[in-house]
Design an enzyme around this catalytic site. Structure first.
Site, PDB file in Angstrom:
ATOM      1  N   LYS A 103      -7.644  -1.029   6.809  1.00 46.13           N
ATOM      2  CA  LYS A 103      -8.079  -1.858   5.673  1.00 46.13           C
ATOM      3  C   LYS A 103      -7.084  -2.967   5.377  1.00 46.13           C
ATOM      4  O   LYS A 103      -7.472  -4.062   4.998  1.00 46.13           O
ATOM      5  CB  LYS A 103      -8.454  -1.057   4.435  1.00 46.13           C
ATOM      6  CG  LYS A 103      -7.504  -0.054   3.934  1.00 46.13           C
ATOM      7  CD  LYS A 103      -8.133   0.702   2.736  1.00 46.13           C
ATOM      8  CE  LYS A 103      -7.219   1.818   2.281  1.00 46.13           C
ATOM      9  NZ  LYS A 103      -7.474   3.091   2.918  1.00 46.13           N
ATOM     10  N   ARG A 146     -12.535  12.829   4.365  1.00 40.88           N
ATOM     11  CA  ARG A 146     -11.236  13.497   4.533  1.00 40.88           C
ATOM     12  C   ARG A 146     -10.775  14.109   3.220  1.00 40.88           C
ATOM     13  O   ARG A 146     -10.164  15.179   3.196  1.00 40.88           O
ATOM     14  CB  ARG A 146     -10.190  12.497   5.034  1.00 40.88           C
ATOM     15  CG  ARG A 146     -10.361  12.132   6.500  1.00 40.88           C
ATOM     16  CD  ARG A 146      -9.465  10.972   6.883  1.00 40.88           C
ATOM     17  NE  ARG A 146      -8.072  11.219   6.671  1.00 40.88           N
ATOM     18  CZ  ARG A 146      -7.207  10.325   6.145  1.00 40.88           C
ATOM     19  NH1 ARG A 146      -7.605   9.127   5.780  1.00 40.88           N
ATOM     20  NH2 ARG A 146      -5.943  10.633   5.988  1.00 40.88           N
ATOM     21  N   SER A 188      -6.211   4.804   8.615  1.00 41.17           N
ATOM     22  CA  SER A 188      -6.889   4.530   7.347  1.00 41.17           C
ATOM     23  C   SER A 188      -6.238   3.344   6.631  1.00 41.17           C
ATOM     24  O   SER A 188      -6.904   2.379   6.231  1.00 41.17           O
ATOM     25  CB  SER A 188      -6.832   5.785   6.466  1.00 41.17           C
ATOM     26  OG  SER A 188      -7.115   5.486   5.131  1.00 41.17           O
ATOM     27  N   HIS A 226       0.854  -1.191   0.000  1.00 44.92           N
ATOM     28  CA  HIS A 226       0.000   0.000   0.000  1.00 44.92           C
ATOM     29  C   HIS A 226       0.885   1.234   0.000  1.00 44.92           C
ATOM     30  O   HIS A 226       1.913   1.276   0.663  1.00 44.92           O
ATOM     31  CB  HIS A 226      -0.925   0.019   1.219  1.00 44.92           C
ATOM     32  CG  HIS A 226      -2.102   0.923   1.041  1.00 44.92           C
ATOM     33  ND1 HIS A 226      -3.262   0.516   0.430  1.00 44.92           N
ATOM     34  CD2 HIS A 226      -2.305   2.211   1.394  1.00 44.92           C
ATOM     35  CE1 HIS A 226      -4.131   1.516   0.408  1.00 44.92           C
ATOM     36  NE2 HIS A 226      -3.568   2.561   0.989  1.00 44.92           N
ATOM     37  N   ASP A 265     -13.490   3.207   7.171  1.00 38.07           N
ATOM     38  CA  ASP A 265     -12.490   3.922   6.361  1.00 38.07           C
ATOM     39  C   ASP A 265     -13.086   4.376   5.042  1.00 38.07           C
ATOM     40  O   ASP A 265     -12.768   5.465   4.559  1.00 38.07           O
ATOM     41  CB  ASP A 265     -11.242   3.068   6.114  1.00 38.07           C
ATOM     42  CG  ASP A 265     -10.204   3.859   5.319  1.00 38.07           C
ATOM     43  OD1 ASP A 265      -9.849   4.962   5.769  1.00 38.07           O
ATOM     44  OD2 ASP A 265      -9.806   3.418   4.236  1.00 38.07           O
TER      45      ASP A 265
HETATM   46  N1  URA Z   1      -3.952   6.021   1.610  1.00 37.05           N
HETATM   47  C1  URA Z   1      -4.974   5.588   2.394  1.00 37.05           C
HETATM   48  O1  URA Z   1      -5.505   4.499   2.190  1.00 37.05           O
HETATM   49  N2  URA Z   1      -5.377   6.387   3.377  1.00 37.05           N
HETATM   50  C2  URA Z   1      -4.812   7.582   3.652  1.00 37.05           C
HETATM   51  O2  URA Z   1      -5.217   8.244   4.581  1.00 37.05           O
HETATM   52  C3  URA Z   1      -3.751   8.027   2.829  1.00 37.05           C
HETATM   53  C4  URA Z   1      -3.340   7.219   1.803  1.00 37.05           C
END
Ligand code: URA
Length: 437
Positions: free
Chosen positions: A188, A169, A184, A82, A162
């Protein structure tokens, strides 16, 4: 408990208890707490900060807002990657097929949409006609078993808190917080049923966290959070002082990803993909070292197996796999406009965030939750930091469908390039520190 009291206490910098944070997250997920109250709390948390205990409680509450998947009965190590978000960052589309093509490693990837000035994997994938990121849990599991990989968005079952908070956000100026980003991403990722995770923590003018010090703290926070939950987590600090690759814009980035999978494409993008894939193969116990992983990843591209795996993924998720051989099936914008250099010199720096905002202004991202995204628009970058430029030479080409905000986008791009008489000093390394490795 009253939500307004939780907002006021965070506004006044008090520490919230885990049960108070859980009350807030559960209420918001159920729809009992409205967006305006959550927005106010997020801004208070953004401005006042959350300490370690609050961040852990927030991550935990968001993780348990839905199901925590268990793929222990699916053969092979489950590994994901990620990114904290960047401009032109399309690495997920490239490394997921590479890693799965190696065999023995599965990639259950839950991705996001564009956030602020950054692009999102889901928006990019949806520019492939028919491609669905909204798989049910049963379909997600099936794809993982059949193809080895699925790239999906949060469902009502997986970290739904999220999904809602991310969208909020995005449009309320509350993205660039270490604690909110950590909660966040990790909520996930920890819900995905993975064994290991590679984090690409961006640093520089196009990242949410612009300084190495801030990015390092975020990386450490996420690595620690993952470890506490029994996952193997590694974070790589990577450069985001300029866009990754040569394009930013959903369909154009799909095309560029296909180019890399074919063995072509820009060198910086290919290199970062090889390194990230190498770490995934290493944590997936498919190779004995990261160096071996890098050679394996390069070989999977050279042999065409990674591209074939991408074709399988696209078909599995309902997409038109003909786009791989016929890019004309991807949407392209009706018009183009070059932004040219105003002076002779060198590209000394780019205000990379501005380039991301320009894509949003052209319609390639959202400014309100309900905005739809135009897959065709975006930017093609012709110059990188350190390149020599002549007055009148094209720096970047805007691809657009509507000229309603063209001038705004053009200005953003024009002022994003800093032209200096001398060549700039050494750039930040594409891949910097590795935390947790
Ligand atoms: N990627 C995400 O999944 N969440 C964030 O807050 C920033 C980048």
């Amino acid at each position: 408990m009253r939500v307004v009291d939780l907002i006021r206490r965070k506004r006044d910098a008090a520490e919230l208890l885990p049960e108070e944070i859980r009350y807030l997250i559960d209420g918001y997920t159920r729809g009992d707490i409205p967006d305006y109250q959550m927005s106010a709390w997020l801004m208070a948390a953004f401005l006042r900060g959350l300490n370690g205990a609050e961040t852990a409680a927030l991550t935990d509450a968001m993780l348990h807002s839905g199901q925590v998947l268990d793929f222990s009965d699916v053969a092979g190590r489950k590994v994901d990657k990620h990114s904290t978000g960047g401009v032109g960052d399309k690495t997920s589309l490239i490394i997921a097929p590479i890693v799965v093509a190696a065999g023995g490693v599965r990639v259950p990837m839950i991705s996001g949409r564009g956030l602020g000035h950054t692009g999102g994997t889901l928006d990019k994938l949806e520019s492939i006609p028919g491609f669905s990121v909204n798989l049910s849990l049963a379909e997600f599991r099936h794809a993982l078993e059949a193809v080895g990989c699925a790239l999906i968005g949060q469902t009502a079952e997986i970290a739904p808190a999220d999904k809602k908070m991310y969208a909020l956000r995005d449009v309320t100026g509350t993205v660039e917080s270490r604690s909110l980003i950590c909660a966040s991403i990790m909520s996930k990722k920890l819900a995905e049923g993975i064994d290991a995770l590679v984090l690409d923590v961006k640093v520089g003018s196009g990242a949410f966290l612009k300084t190495e010090a801030d990015a390092t703290l975020l990386a450490e926070l996420m690595v620690e959070t993952g470890r506490r939950m029994g996952k193997q987590v590694v974070a790589l600090l990577t450069d985001m002082d300029q866009p990754l690759g040569r394009t930013a814009g959903n369909a154009m980035e799909v095309q560029e990803s296909i180019d890399v999978l074919r063995g072509a494409g820009p060198a910086d993008l290919r290199e970062l993909c090889l390194v990230l894939a190498a770490w995934m193969l290493f944590l997936g116990q498919r190779v004995k070292s990261v160096e071996e992983g890098k050679s394996a990843a390069a070989e999977l591209i050279a042999s065409g197996r990674a591209l074939e795996k991408f074709r399988e993924i696209v078909r599995q998720q309902g997409g038109d796999a003909r786009v791989i051989d016929n890019p004309k099936l991807l949407k392209s914008a009706a018009h183009t406009l070059d932004v040219v250099a105003a002076a002779d010199g060198f590209i000394g720096a780019t205000q990379c965030e501005q380039l991301g905002v320009a894509v949003v202004v052209l319609g390639g991202g959202r400014e309100k939750k309900e905005d739809s995204v135009d897959p065709a628009v975006g930017l093609v970058f012709h110059k990188r930091i350190g390149d020599r430029v002549a007055r009148g030479e094209a720096l970047c080409t805007l691809h657009y469908n509507s000229d309603a905000r063209l001038e705004e986008a053009r200005r953003l791009v024009e002022t994003a390039y800093v032209i200096t008489p001398q060549a700039p000093g050494a750039e930040r390394a594409l891949v910097g520190r590795v935390i947790g490795g």
